[in-house]
Scaffold this active site. Structure first.
Site, PDB file in Angstrom:
ATOM      1  N   GLU A  40       0.650  -1.439  -0.084  1.00 38.49           N
ATOM      2  CA  GLU A  40       0.241  -0.341  -0.066  1.00 38.49           C
ATOM      3  C   GLU A  40       1.007   1.260  -0.152  1.00 38.49           C
ATOM      4  OE1 GLU A  40      -2.587   0.690  -0.508  1.00 38.49           O
ATOM      5  OE2 GLU A  40      -4.017  -1.675  -0.484  1.00 38.49           O
ATOM      6  N   TYR A 123      -6.456   6.423   4.304  1.00 41.85           N
ATOM      7  CA  TYR A 123      -6.809   5.477   3.678  1.00 41.85           C
ATOM      8  C   TYR A 123      -5.558   4.838   3.413  1.00 41.85           C
ATOM      9  CZ  TYR A 123      -5.726   2.728  -0.453  1.00 41.85           C
ATOM     10  OH  TYR A 123      -5.047   1.437  -1.797  1.00 41.85           O
ATOM     11  N   ASP A 141      -9.714   5.863  -2.033  1.00 43.87           N
ATOM     12  CA  ASP A 141      -8.095   6.939  -2.521  1.00 43.87           C
ATOM     13  C   ASP A 141      -8.890   7.443  -3.828  1.00 43.87           C
ATOM     14  OD1 ASP A 141      -8.570   4.445  -4.188  1.00 43.87           O
ATOM     15  OD2 ASP A 141      -6.582   3.819  -4.415  1.00 43.87           O
TER      16      ASP A 141
END
Length: 396
Positions: A40, A123, A141
């Site tokens: 991520e 996020y 996002d």
């Protein structure tokens, strides 16, 4: 169709589509929270195809939180080299040390604990908690905001915090019980593969039938997003300093300060030339640019004589655009060359710290090295300096 039915249709069809079409990505082959966290962070502002080889190399070199926490920063930056946005790597290592010290090396799942890690925003925290632990949490996002804006016809500026909050609440309503991990990944996947920024593939979209934006012909005008300011131009003159004597065939590099832009990375010595209140580098004649480069670097204790233009280069950061002119330069020993005053103790002191690869000496927070092409594997460079160095060494 009422709003509840529209939401149920969306969640059901999206998950069915994801089950049939999800990509085989390395971080999807397990639920290792550490690996998901790394993926991520790497995927922020970076394409999946670019991230895959970096991810594989990174987890091979740093397979556990502890291995990342204990690694020298230079090794982490080198492993990240070319991926850009290097503060992500430094924050990731800082957070790994937090996990090691505070949670015994085990990635936490609590909202406050995950959000408290360095470099983890709303996020990323939502993505880690939902994907790794299957906890219902929004992971909103750009891809997700685009999908939601179109499907639910949300005509609000997605750059506003209130719009993000609205979409986070909406995601929580959409997540089916027990399916948080798959649902959030499906939502991201739809935005990445089908509901793209330009020319969305509406005819292959699993939720096309009830997409409000498509029904009103607004799919390409959404989401609404305030345009960001263009990056500020900066003009720089760069020294490609060629070694002599025992350093023939090598080039001088220096290490950036440990804080600020590109912290702790290596670069070619360069100076800034003001756009306003001074001559811009784009219009500064070669002779004047070389004189300024030699004079400014002399004050740093780098005794050089520029000999000619080598190349131009550009690099864009999120907020700055570097316009660079690169000049080949010869090394001038401050202790023996009359062009630079040997009486300058400061100049001699700093230049004497310029050493061969592998030796460790520093002047305050600045370090210098002479490197050959083979030595480049030892140091992490920003992309723009990689391009310059590779072009120079390949020309030799």
């Amino acid at each position: 169709m009422n709003n509840i039915e529209q939401q149920r249709f969306f969640s059901r069809e999206l998950l069915d589509w994801y089950g049939r079409n999800k990509r085989d990505l390395p971080w999807r082959r397990h639920r290792n929270p550490y690996y998901i966290w790394i993926s991520e962070i790497m995927l922020q502002q970076t394409r999946v195809d670019t991230v895959i080889p970096y991810f594989n190399r990174f987890i091979e070199k740093f397979p556990t939180v502890e291995s990342l926490a204990d690694a020298p920063e230079d090794e982490v930056l080198k492993c990240w080299e070319g991926l850009g946005y290097y503060s992500r790597a430094r924050n990731l290592q800082h957070a790994a040390r937090q996990v090691k010290e505070l949670y015994g090396g085990v990635m936490p799942s609590g909202k406050e604990e995950v959000f408290g890690l360095k470099g983890v925003g709303p996020y990323t925290a939502g993505a880690i908690r939902s994907i790794a632990f299957n906890i219902p949490a929004p992971a909103v996002d750009g891809n997700v905001m685009r999908v939601l804006s179109r499907y639910f016809l949300i005509e609000e500026d997605i750059m506003k915090g209130s719009t993000r909050s609205h979409m986070e609440e909406l995601v929580m309503q959409l997540i089916p019980e027990g399916r948080a991990s798959d649902f959030n990944q499906a939502l991201m996947e739809l935005g990445a593969l089908v509901c793209t920024p330009k020319s969305p593939k509406c005819l292959t979209c699993p939720v096309m039938e009830h997409c409000a934006a498509r029904l009103e012909g607004k799919e390409e005008s959404l989401p609404i997003k305030t345009k960001a300011k263009p990056p500020r131009p900066e003009y720089r003159v760069t020294a490609l300093v060629e070694g002599t004597g025992e350093y023939t065939g090598k080039v001088l590099i220096r290490k950036r300060p440990s804080t600020g832009l590109l912290a702790s990375m290596w670069e070619l010595p360069h100076i800034s030339v003001a756009q306003d209140g001074g001559a811009a580098v784009v219009s500064l004649p070669d002779e004047a640019a070389m004189d300024k480069l030699a004079g400014d670097l002399k004050e740093e204790g780098i005794p050089i004589q520029p000999v000619g233009h080598f190349m131009n280069a550009e690099h864009t950061f999120s907020h700055i655009h570097w316009n660079m002119r690169v000049f080949k330069c010869e090394w001038r020993d401050a202790a023996s060359n009359n062009l630079y005053a040997a009486e300058s103790a400061a100049a001699y002191d700093v230049s004497s710290r310029v050493v061969g690869a592998g030796e460790v000496k520093s002047a305050s927070d600045v370090q210098f090295r002479w490197i050959s092409p083979e030595d480049m594997e030892l140091y992490a460079f920003p992309n723009v300096f990689l391009r310059i160095l590779n072009q120079y060494f390949s020309s030799k």
